[in-house]
Structures are given as structure tokens and as C-alpha cells.
Design an enzyme around this catalytic site. Structure first.
Site, mmCIF file in Angstrom:
data_model
loop_
_atom_site.group_PDB
_atom_site.id
_atom_site.type_symbol
_atom_site.label_atom_id
_atom_site.label_comp_id
_atom_site.label_asym_id
_atom_site.label_seq_id
_atom_site.Cartn_x
_atom_site.Cartn_y
_atom_site.Cartn_z
ATOM 1 N N GLN A 17 0.877 -1.284 0.038
ATOM 2 C CA GLN A 17 -0.119 -0.026 0.143
ATOM 3 C C GLN A 17 0.757 1.433 -0.031
ATOM 4 O O GLN A 17 0.474 2.307 -0.836
ATOM 5 C CB GLN A 17 -0.948 0.028 1.067
ATOM 6 C CG GLN A 17 -1.781 1.046 1.333
ATOM 7 C CD GLN A 17 -2.972 1.419 2.305
ATOM 8 O OE1 GLN A 17 -3.369 2.404 2.632
ATOM 9 N NE2 GLN A 17 -3.350 0.241 3.061
ATOM 10 N N GLU A 139 1.297 -1.484 8.414
ATOM 11 C CA GLU A 139 0.409 -0.113 8.706
ATOM 12 C C GLU A 139 0.219 -0.206 10.350
ATOM 13 O O GLU A 139 0.682 0.794 10.898
ATOM 14 C CB GLU A 139 -0.991 -0.402 8.288
ATOM 15 C CG GLU A 139 -1.975 0.786 8.906
ATOM 16 C CD GLU A 139 -1.751 1.912 8.409
ATOM 17 O OE1 GLU A 139 -1.433 2.268 7.162
ATOM 18 O OE2 GLU A 139 -1.708 3.124 9.178
ATOM 19 N N ASP A 168 0.566 3.650 6.016
ATOM 20 C CA ASP A 168 0.903 3.560 4.513
ATOM 21 C C ASP A 168 0.557 4.497 3.751
ATOM 22 O O ASP A 168 1.392 5.223 3.190
ATOM 23 C CB ASP A 168 -0.042 2.170 4.224
ATOM 24 C CG ASP A 168 0.474 0.836 4.712
ATOM 25 O OD1 ASP A 168 1.531 0.745 5.303
ATOM 26 O OD2 ASP A 168 -0.387 0.060 4.829
ATOM 27 N N GLY A 247 -8.059 20.103 19.342
ATOM 28 C CA GLY A 247 -7.670 21.669 19.434
ATOM 29 C C GLY A 247 -8.272 22.348 20.719
ATOM 30 O O GLY A 247 -8.597 21.419 21.587
ATOM 31 N N GLY A 248 -8.278 23.616 20.646
ATOM 32 C CA GLY A 248 -8.733 24.196 21.884
ATOM 33 C C GLY A 248 -10.128 24.569 21.997
ATOM 34 O O GLY A 248 -10.582 24.985 22.773
HETATM 35 N N1 CAO Z 1 11.385 -10.197 -9.401
HETATM 36 C C1 CAO Z 1 11.954 -10.878 -8.475
HETATM 37 N N2 CAO Z 1 11.946 -10.756 -7.120
HETATM 38 C C2 CAO Z 1 11.161 -9.538 -6.817
HETATM 39 C C3 CAO Z 1 10.872 -8.764 -7.516
HETATM 40 C C4 CAO Z 1 10.773 -8.954 -8.760
HETATM 41 N N3 CAO Z 1 10.363 -8.231 -9.689
HETATM 42 N N4 CAO Z 1 10.142 -7.665 -6.832
HETATM 43 C C5 CAO Z 1 10.440 -7.887 -5.656
HETATM 44 N N5 CAO Z 1 11.111 -9.231 -5.543
HETATM 45 C C6 CAO Z 1 11.708 -9.927 -4.248
HETATM 46 C C7 CAO Z 1 12.752 -9.156 -3.664
HETATM 47 O O1 CAO Z 1 13.748 -8.990 -4.079
HETATM 48 C C8 CAO Z 1 12.581 -9.622 -2.216
HETATM 49 O O2 CAO Z 1 13.395 -10.815 -2.121
HETATM 50 P P1 CAO Z 1 14.483 -11.047 -1.093
HETATM 51 O O3 CAO Z 1 13.817 -10.654 0.251
HETATM 52 O O4 CAO Z 1 14.812 -12.386 -1.064
HETATM 53 O O5 CAO Z 1 15.754 -10.152 -1.190
HETATM 54 C C9 CAO Z 1 11.184 -9.934 -2.106
HETATM 55 O O6 CAO Z 1 10.541 -9.846 -3.477
HETATM 56 C C10 CAO Z 1 10.150 -9.015 -1.290
HETATM 57 O O7 CAO Z 1 10.550 -9.105 -0.101
HETATM 58 P P2 CAO Z 1 9.870 -8.251 1.185
HETATM 59 O O8 CAO Z 1 10.600 -8.571 2.063
HETATM 60 O O9 CAO Z 1 9.681 -6.963 0.736
HETATM 61 O O10 CAO Z 1 8.216 -8.828 1.085
HETATM 62 P P3 CAO Z 1 7.296 -9.286 2.096
HETATM 63 O O11 CAO Z 1 6.306 -9.507 1.651
HETATM 64 O O12 CAO Z 1 8.028 -10.294 3.035
HETATM 65 O O13 CAO Z 1 7.296 -7.887 3.098
HETATM 66 C C11 CAO Z 1 6.700 -5.820 3.860
HETATM 67 C C12 CAO Z 1 6.281 -6.917 2.901
HETATM 68 C C13 CAO Z 1 5.691 -4.634 3.316
HETATM 69 C C14 CAO Z 1 6.484 -6.178 5.416
HETATM 70 C C15 CAO Z 1 8.062 -5.278 3.490
HETATM 71 O O14 CAO Z 1 8.197 -5.065 2.042
HETATM 72 C C16 CAO Z 1 8.492 -3.860 4.063
HETATM 73 O O15 CAO Z 1 8.743 -3.929 5.452
HETATM 74 N N6 CAO Z 1 8.439 -2.833 3.443
HETATM 75 C C17 CAO Z 1 8.942 -1.434 4.105
HETATM 76 C C18 CAO Z 1 7.830 -0.921 4.892
HETATM 77 C C19 CAO Z 1 6.536 -0.777 4.049
HETATM 78 O O16 CAO Z 1 6.513 -0.121 2.912
HETATM 79 N N7 CAO Z 1 5.552 -1.224 4.835
HETATM 80 C C20 CAO Z 1 4.355 -1.021 3.921
HETATM 81 C C21 CAO Z 1 3.785 -2.023 3.470
HETATM 82 S S1 CAO Z 1 2.103 -1.586 2.877
HETATM 83 O O17 CAO Z 1 1.146 -2.282 4.141
#
Ligand code: CAO
Length: 415
Positions: A17, A139, A168, A247-248
């Protein structure tokens, strides 16, 4: 009509998001947003909370309008080559993967600068540098860590998260401002730069009045909080204040006619000092206008429970829209508690393009929220979200790649 960001090319490596909110806004302002997704898989939200079997979910469609989708695995050799070409081609790269994911793909900030020194590289992470920098964050974690949960909810009850996606979508908004600011600076310097927004920081920015109150506690009780009038002592930290106004000007949520059966038959009512006399007339208490126990904001503070109980006796005789119709001409600030159903059906929100009906080839018609920021010379039209990889051929041909490259970009065998 040319859009404000026409000609700006965004390499969109966002998912879920926060990042998609940011790039959707930029797309609405006319940027060409190229969403890079994993071949065969795509943004995880495409298949989360699915309501129409086989179709992209509302979660995905409502956050990814006006974008183009290309599939590509930058971790494969060919994928990395194509990704490098996209970095050369674009002005801005946006990502919100877990910390280190882009580096693990082989595209650190240093490498990106080597490829394209004009690139603006924007990231959302849960936390800024420090003890929690490596954490994954969603979030509600951000709401808790940014001071929102500890100050939301009712006194004596558990901390509460809010439905507004301040972690988010709030951080996505902050990031979008950072990006256009960096684009503006680039017009003078010719150089790209790094833009970082931590969700904890974004939430705290939106909760700054609560940090204000934290410091005011040193000077004594927070007199505008209901707890003051109720004689409940304050502790060391800003407390939860229920529906007190921030607020106030004291305000509360009050029952309206029909509240027994309708969970949203309520109004927000503010007893603004400037219109106190009008409030007294409306609620049938003209004697309070000059009574020294009620006449000034200061003397009213310890009596807010009694005052709002009296106002509520009046609001309970009217429905929430009647309260609005009576109070608005008298400049008394009130607002009906609108359900999502009422909002979805509101004709004025449809007219302004804030609520929009979109047609989608897989799922048919659905409602979404259009661009809430209205520019007179850059109106936003909402275009349905792309299917996974819908524009792979189009985008890669535009940057001069061959049909062999296009086939490689679509290849999901390595995923
Ligand atoms: N081709 C191949 N691999 C891909 C890719 C593509 N086009 N796009 C993404 N990937 C891979 C990444 O390289 C990564 O792999 P590795 O971990 O092996 O390096 C993986 O997909 C994405 O990993 P992630 O850890 O970001 O994904 P997740 O679902 O486990 O975690 C989230 C999700 C949101 C917790 C994490 O991305 C995060 O903390 N983001 C930063 C904070 C944030 O934006 N949070 C809000 C999210 S909205 O609620």
C-alpha cells in the site's frame, strides 16, 4: 491537456500500500508510472482479499490506477540488463521492499547513481536509521510506533489503531512530496538524490499535536481534555482522549435521532467559543449566554460533560443531517458521522471525481477514490489498474529492446 508531471518517467518497484499510494498520485498528475512486477506473480495484493474469483482484488486495483505493468526479474542475468536500461530511461525510482531487498538484487543506491546520476531514488521503510532499521513494518506497527495508538481510544481502555491508513497511505503522501521536491531541485542542479520516508516518522508527523500535549503536561493538566473536568489526574504521558477534539475548541461525538438502531446516527459537535451564544440558543439554554458559570471558554472547561449532555439531549431530537442543516447557517461546526455506504452513494463526491466508478475487464464495475488533490490545469482521470505484465511488450519496445528481451522479461521459470 498536458498534465503537471507529463514527461516524468517513474520506475515503480512498489508493492502493497504505502509505495503504490505514492506512485498512483504521481500517475494522476501525469507521470508515466512503469510498475515492475515479478513474472507470473506480481504485487502480492493482486491476489489478497479476493472478492471476484480469478480477478485482481480491489486491494490492488484501488491502489494502482493509471499505471503500466511490466514483468521482470532483475535477479536473473537478462533481467538485470533490462532493469539497467529501465533505470537509464527513468527519472524516478520508487520502492518499498523490506530493508536491503534492492541491494540484494544488485541495485544499491551507489550502483543506481552510476547508471543514472539524474535518478531520484525514493524509498519507504518502517523505521529510519537506528535499532529498528532492519524491521519489516505494516500499517498498524507504524501506528503503534509513531505515537498514534497510545493516544487513540478511550481513557482506561486499550490503545487503539485508527482506520485511516496514516502509516501506509500517509507515508506514501509524504514520499510523493519528497519526490516532486527532488524533481524541482534537479531542475537547478541536474542531479538526482535519495528520498527516504520512514513510516514511524510519517505517523509521528501526523500526530504532532500529541507531542505538543506531551510537553504542555509539564505546565499542568490539559484542561481541554474531558478527563480534566472529570477530576481524573494526568499521568506522565499524553493520555487517550476518546472523541475529544484535538484543539482548543471542545467537541464530542453525540447521539442523533435513530441512534438506537443505526450505528452511525451520530454527529460531531463543536462548541466553538466564537459561536457559543448561537449554541445556547439552538439547544434551548439562552440563560447560559450571560451566566458567569458558562459564559467564557475557561469556566466551561470543567463543565464539558454537563454541557455536552445538554447538547446531546437536543441532537437526539434531530437526525444527523438536520443537525447540520440547523447548525451550519449559525456557523456552529458540526459533522454527520457518514458510513462508507453513505459516502459511496453521495452524489457530490461523484460529481467532484472523489468517488469514481471504474470498469475493469476481469471484474466489471467498481468504485474507487479518485485524486483528492485537485489541480485546475492538471485534472486527474482515473484509468483502471493494469493486468499483470499488460504493457511488457509496449514498454520494452519503447526503450528499443528486442522480442528476445521481451520473452525473457516474461519468463517466470526462474521465480
Ligand atoms: N522479481 C524478483 N523478485 C522480486 C521482484 C521481482 N520483480 N520484486 C520483488 N522481489 C523480491 C525481492 O527481491 C525480495 O526478495 P528477497 O527478500 O529475497 O531479497 C522480495 O521479493 C520482497 O521482499 P519483502 O521482504 O519486501 O516482501 P514481504 O512480503 O516479505 O514484506 C513488507 C512485505 C511490506 C513487510 C516489506 O516489504 C516492508 O517492510 N517494506 C517496507 C515498509 C513498508 O512499505 N511497509 C508498508 C507495506 S504496505 O502495508
Amino acid at each position: 491537456m498536458e498534465k503537471a508531471l507529463s514527461g516524468v518517467k517513474i520506475l515503480d518497484m512498489t508493492h502493497v500500500q504505502s509505495g503504490p499510494t505514492c506512485t498512483q498520485l504521481l500517475a494522476w498528475f501525469g507521470a508515466d508510472v512503469i510498475k515492475v512486477e515479478r513474472p507470473g506473480v506480481g504485487d502480492a495484493t493482486r491476489k489478497q482479499l479476493v472478492d471476484v474469483p480469478g480477478a485482481d482484488s480491489l486491494y490492488f486495483t484501488m491502489l494502482n490506477h493509471n499505471k503500466r505493468s511490466v514483468t521482470l526479474n532483475p535477479k536473473s542475468e537478462k533481467g538485470a540488463e533490462i532493469f539497467t536500461k529501465l533505470i537509464e530511461h527513468c527519472d524516478v525510482m520508487v520502492e518499498n521492499f523490506a530493508p536491503g531487498a534492492l541491494d540484494r538484487m544488485g541495485f544499491s543506491w551507489e550502483r543506481i547513481q552510476e547508471i543514472n546520476p539524474r535518478m531520484i531514488y525514493a524509498s519507504v521503510k518502517g523505521f529510519g536509521p537506528g535499532a529498528y532499521a532492519d524491521c519489516k513494518v505494516y500499517e498498524n506497527v507504524a501506528q503503534c510506533a509513531g505515537g498514534s495508538a497510545s493516544t487513540t481510544g478511550h481513557l482506561g481502555d486499550v490503545p487503539m489503531v485508527t482506520a485511516a491508513q496514516i502509516g501506509d497511505s500517509g507515508t506514501g503522501l509524504h514520499l510523493a512530496l519528497g519526490i516532486v521536491t527532488a524533481l524541482f531541485q534537479r531542475t537547478h542542479t541536474g542531479k538526482g538524490q535519495r528520498v527516504e520516508c520512514a513510516m514511524q516518522d510519517g505517523v509521528l508527523n501526523l500526530c504532532r499535536v500529541k507531542l505538543r500535549d506531551q510537553q504542555r503536561l509539564a505546565a499542568g493538566p490539559l484542561k481541554e481534555y474531558s478527563q480534566h473536568g472529570q477530576g481524573i489526574p494526568f499521568g506522565e504521558a499524553t493520555p487517550r482522549a476518546g472523541n475529544d477534539s484535538g484543539g482548543g475548541q471542545p467537541g464530542r461525538i453525540l447521539k442523533c435521532k435513530g441512534w438506537e438502531n443505526d450505528p452511525n446516527a451520530y454527529t460531531y459537535f463543536i462548541t466553538q467559543a466564537a459561536v457559543w451564544k448561537n449554541v445556547c440558543d439552538v439547544i434551548g439554554k439562552p440563560e447560559w449566554k450571560e451566566d458567569p458559570e458558562y459564559a467564557t471558554p475557561e469556566v466551561r472547561l470543567p463543565r464539558l460533560d454537563e454541557i455536552f449532555e445538554t447538547v446531546e439531549e437536543w441532537t437526539m431530537t434531530k437526525d444527523k443531517f438536520e443537525v447540520m442543516e440547523i447548525c451550519n447557517p449559525l456557523n456552529i461546526p458540526v459533522g454527520p458521522i457518514l458510513s462508507m455506504k453513505e459516502i459511496a452513494e453521495d452524489p457530490s463526491l461523484r460529481e467532484t471525481g472523489t468517488v469514481v466508478e471504474v470498469d475493469h475487464p476481469e471484474r466489471g464495475k467498481y468504485l474507487t477514490v479518485g485524486n483528492p488533490i485537485k489541480l485546475s490545469d492538471s485534472p486527474s482521470d482515473v484509468v483502471r489498474s493494469p493486468l499483470l505484465g499488460e504493457h511488457t511488450e509496449q514498454i520494452l519496445s519503447e526503450i528499443g529492446l528486442s522480442s528476445e528481451d521481451i520473452a525473457a522479461a516474461r519468463d517466470d521459470s526462474a521465480i
